[in-house]
Write a protein that holds these residues in place. Sequence first.
Motif, PDB file in Angstrom:
ATOM      1  N   CYS A   1      41.747 -31.622 -29.681  1.00  0.00           N
ATOM      2  CA  CYS A   1      40.781 -32.454 -30.407  1.00  0.00           C
ATOM      3  C   CYS A   1      39.456 -31.720 -30.618  1.00  0.00           C
ATOM      4  CB  CYS A   1      40.540 -33.759 -29.654  1.00  0.00           C
ATOM      5  SG  CYS A   1      41.952 -34.881 -29.605  1.00  0.00           S
TER       6      CYS A   1
ATOM      7  N   SER B   1      39.469 -29.320 -33.480  1.00  0.00           N
ATOM      8  CA  SER B   1      39.591 -29.923 -34.806  1.00  0.00           C
ATOM      9  C   SER B   1      38.274 -29.963 -35.566  1.00  0.00           C
ATOM     10  CB  SER B   1      40.137 -31.351 -34.674  1.00  0.00           C
ATOM     11  OG  SER B   1      39.184 -32.181 -34.008  1.00  0.00           O
ATOM     12  N   LYS B   2      37.140 -29.831 -34.883  1.00  0.00           N
ATOM     13  CA  LYS B   2      35.850 -29.911 -35.565  1.00  0.00           C
ATOM     14  C   LYS B   2      35.646 -28.759 -36.531  1.00  0.00           C
ATOM     15  CE  LYS B   2      33.474 -27.683 -31.688  1.00  0.00           C
ATOM     16  NZ  LYS B   2      32.471 -27.853 -30.619  1.00  0.00           N
TER      17      LYS B   2
ATOM     18  N   PRO C   1      37.407 -31.218 -43.782  1.00  0.00           N
ATOM     19  CA  PRO C   1      37.439 -32.687 -43.599  1.00  0.00           C
ATOM     20  C   PRO C   1      38.790 -33.318 -43.900  1.00  0.00           C
ATOM     21  CG  PRO C   1      35.405 -32.022 -44.680  1.00  0.00           C
ATOM     22  CD  PRO C   1      36.249 -30.787 -44.580  1.00  0.00           C
TER      23      PRO C   1
ATOM     24  N   ARG D   1      41.177 -32.446 -41.151  1.00  0.00           N
ATOM     25  CA  ARG D   1      40.781 -33.150 -39.926  1.00  0.00           C
ATOM     26  C   ARG D   1      41.172 -34.620 -39.994  1.00  0.00           C
ATOM     27  NH1 ARG D   1      35.954 -31.408 -39.800  1.00  0.00           N
ATOM     28  NH2 ARG D   1      34.835 -33.207 -40.614  1.00  0.00           N
ATOM     29  N   ASN D   2      41.030 -35.235 -41.149  1.00  0.00           N
ATOM     30  CA  ASN D   2      41.468 -36.621 -41.312  1.00  0.00           C
ATOM     31  C   ASN D   2      42.967 -36.760 -41.059  1.00  0.00           C
ATOM     32  OD1 ASN D   2      38.968 -37.743 -41.927  1.00  0.00           O
ATOM     33  ND2 ASN D   2      39.168 -37.332 -44.112  1.00  0.00           N
TER      34      ASN D   2
ATOM     35  N   PHE E   1      43.657 -36.404 -37.104  1.00  0.00           N
ATOM     36  CA  PHE E   1      43.359 -37.571 -36.281  1.00  0.00           C
ATOM     37  C   PHE E   1      44.223 -38.763 -36.684  1.00  0.00           C
ATOM     38  CE2 PHE E   1      39.483 -35.262 -35.125  1.00  0.00           C
ATOM     39  CZ  PHE E   1      39.459 -35.517 -33.757  1.00  0.00           C
TER      40      PHE E   1
ATOM     41  N   ALA F   1      35.270 -36.699 -29.262  1.00  0.00           N
ATOM     42  CA  ALA F   1      35.780 -35.972 -30.431  1.00  0.00           C
ATOM     43  C   ALA F   1      36.214 -36.944 -31.523  1.00  0.00           C
ATOM     44  CB  ALA F   1      36.942 -35.070 -30.020  1.00  0.00           C
TER      45      ALA F   1
ATOM     46  N   ASN G   1      33.007 -38.447 -33.054  1.00  0.00           N
ATOM     47  CA  ASN G   1      32.316 -37.503 -33.920  1.00  0.00           C
ATOM     48  C   ASN G   1      33.004 -37.382 -35.273  1.00  0.00           C
ATOM     49  OD1 ASN G   1      30.193 -36.764 -32.207  1.00  0.00           O
ATOM     50  ND2 ASN G   1      31.450 -35.273 -31.130  1.00  0.00           N
ATOM     51  N   HIS G   2      34.304 -37.575 -35.281  1.00  0.00           N
ATOM     52  CA  HIS G   2      35.036 -37.523 -36.547  1.00  0.00           C
ATOM     53  C   HIS G   2      34.870 -38.819 -37.332  1.00  0.00           C
ATOM     54  CE1 HIS G   2      38.162 -37.287 -39.508  1.00  0.00           C
ATOM     55  NE2 HIS G   2      38.830 -38.274 -38.941  1.00  0.00           N
ATOM     56  N   ASP G   3      35.236 -39.952 -36.738  1.00  0.00           N
ATOM     57  CA  ASP G   3      35.155 -41.234 -37.437  1.00  0.00           C
ATOM     58  C   ASP G   3      35.085 -42.363 -36.406  1.00  0.00           C
ATOM     59  OD1 ASP G   3      35.205 -43.330 -39.168  1.00  0.00           O
ATOM     60  OD2 ASP G   3      37.263 -43.055 -39.848  1.00  0.00           O
TER      61      ASP G   3
END
Length: 784
Positions: A363, A366-367, A371, A374-375, A378, A411, A414-416
Amino acid sequence: MTDLAVRPNHMEFNYLQRGKVYRLNDEGKWDDKGTGHVSVEYLERSDAVGLVVIDEEDNQTLLVHRISADDIYRRQEDTIISWTDPEVATDLALSFQETMGCSFIWDQICSVQRSIHFPSVGAMDGSARPVGDDLDHSGTSQDDDDAFRDCGGSEVVELPPVELSTLSLLAKTVAEVIPFDRDRVASMIVRDQNYIPKLLQLFRTCEDLENLAGLQLIFKIVKGIISLNDGHIFDIIFSDEYIMDIVGALEYDSDVTKCHCHRAFLKEQAVFKEAVPIRDPVILSKIHQTYRIGYIKDVILFRVLDDPTFASLNSIILFNNVSVVTALQSDSAFLSELFSRLRSLETSEGRRRDLVNFVQEFCNLSKHLQPLVRNQLFGALVKEGLLEIVKDILADADEAVRLSGCDILIAVLNHDPALLRSFLVHQSSHTLFNELVQGMLIPSESGVQAQLLEVMRMLLDSETIDTPAVEKSTFLETFYEIYMDQMVQLLTDGCPPELGSVEPANDPSVDAGKGMKRTVAPEILGNICELMCFCVQHHRFRIKYYVMRNHVVEKVLRLIRRKEKYLVVAAVRFLRTCISLKDEFYFRYIVKHNLFEPIIEAFVANGNRYNLLNSAILELIDFIRKEGLKTLVVHLIEKFSSKLECIDYVDTYRELKLKYEQILEGPPPSARDAGVAVTSSSPDHGSRTGRDRLGQRGLLDSRQLKDKVEDDSFNEDSDDEGNPAIAWVCTSSQPQTTKSVTVNGSAPSGVPSGLGVRNEAREYTSGDPLHRPYLARSRRWTYY
């Protein structure tokens, strides 16, 4: 050196450049040493080529500097050349009048340096551009490679052959190359595909023969090759075929007294743990390569790598990680096997810890993904049941495992953040939500509390809540109705019941019927207070009425009774946060319940100690005075003036008293005579002068009616029944603009003529912009 062997006549200025000479003095300032003409000339005394500056007025010599082979020269902007002269140990600079002149002298310096490093090239011989060439052909570019090609002509520089007898020359050529020749040397190494294999074969030979001198020279050569910072060279030396020999060559650093066995560490101690078997050999190779490059960068060469090379190695690691994560994400069989092992009850504790650590690293990496990718990642992880697994991870007995679970949640947030909020709302019995809150309220030594506090802040951050209104409302209602009550109750239980009594920090729980509270660790109380400050700042509407109904401010201020001073300061900070909103709601609440009393008592008890508590309370009072919060200024002076008079070491009390006197003076006479309505953000509540004026008039004005309606909202014993009422108050000073609202044809008792109450929450439209609605107290609240 034919063109430089003879010093030109000072009157021939077609090749001389006009500029100023600067020297850095001991105070760190640049002294102007004069203006003259700059040239590159042969210096007979030192048998070298140097910079000479001749004064333009009296032909006196301003500067004579022998050009060094070291990389000490810097070109700044377009007209400045600066350097640190090692012979005189001072900084010098030449500031040119024209960019073209600066470029010409810069090219000459570079040519001299090349002639020193590569005598066979003859950078300053007949093939080079003569000093007397027209400046129109000198160019203004700082591209060192172009300058090299222009000066070098068609002659080719050959690297020394890879032999034991030429190691010293090869080390000097590669390890001591000047920066603008790095690309040229790197291209020659890459062009000969056998150059690096021959070098590494020679390394193995020297190691077999125990030739320490040769091994130390090879170390310099390999270090120099890495410092060339060339991508093609990195592809060769970091391949599986050669990287262990490269690491072996880097073990023989002559500057280190003890030889470090880096190869033994990478082969024997650095164990690769496969939580789930990775069957793609390319991915496995990239994982091993990434670790080894990181080891070279952070352990072996951390003292000698320059910034560009360090950044290049980081880029290789980054791209390798992206390749690995992308490949594993697209392997559905791999993800299914990973989560199946996490769910299995037969998985041992050690294997489970490895699986959790793998998910955590997965995870975190993945940063670096795009985008869209990464979507997808996750989305796939949540679909496989990542958040259900996290619930079990947070309940694990091992604190290290729980800490990894917190990192996974951070993590995801930070993503969503909406992914986790939606899961918390729709999960039956809110088990994950409960683990988050309970984990924050359980003492730990590994930092789990701090991590979970950060998770809760990210979840409750109103700026990131972009979910539909219904889901947002459901999420916040769940938090306030269930978990906020738990935290407030814990806050109450963790404080001594009576002012002045101090509860021991480690007493066991006893029967509450005997008047004792259960023991709560002070760090937990601090976390609760910090989270409440966050909610006051971000949930102004919901927290406002929650504070009113549950007397939260009073309960937080009980922290003042604790013996831990940082908890006392935390209580002051909470009150400061409420006041910083500049909301009359909080002002009236504080005044009505006399909530400044424990703060002032703590200040007085603190005495003359100059500590954080003293500073925090003084800053709070000073903030009230600077912002002109009239309600609180009047309250502090009229209620606590006798206790605040002792503040004579700062001007806080004197300035507060002055502010109070200015408030009592009211608006200027001219404003009153003109009949202009003077409004402010906070009325004169509690002012004796104001009460006297109202007593003489014998009639409640509209401002006091508003205060009365809102003060009644704090009365928990109100007998109001039915629907909430909206009080419509006209604050205009012009009688002709007053609007009358009646109930069943008549105004309620106690309300002056022309004002009334309506039992419906409908917007009241009026041409007067000073009409405002205010919410009255009732059994049930309507939020809008």
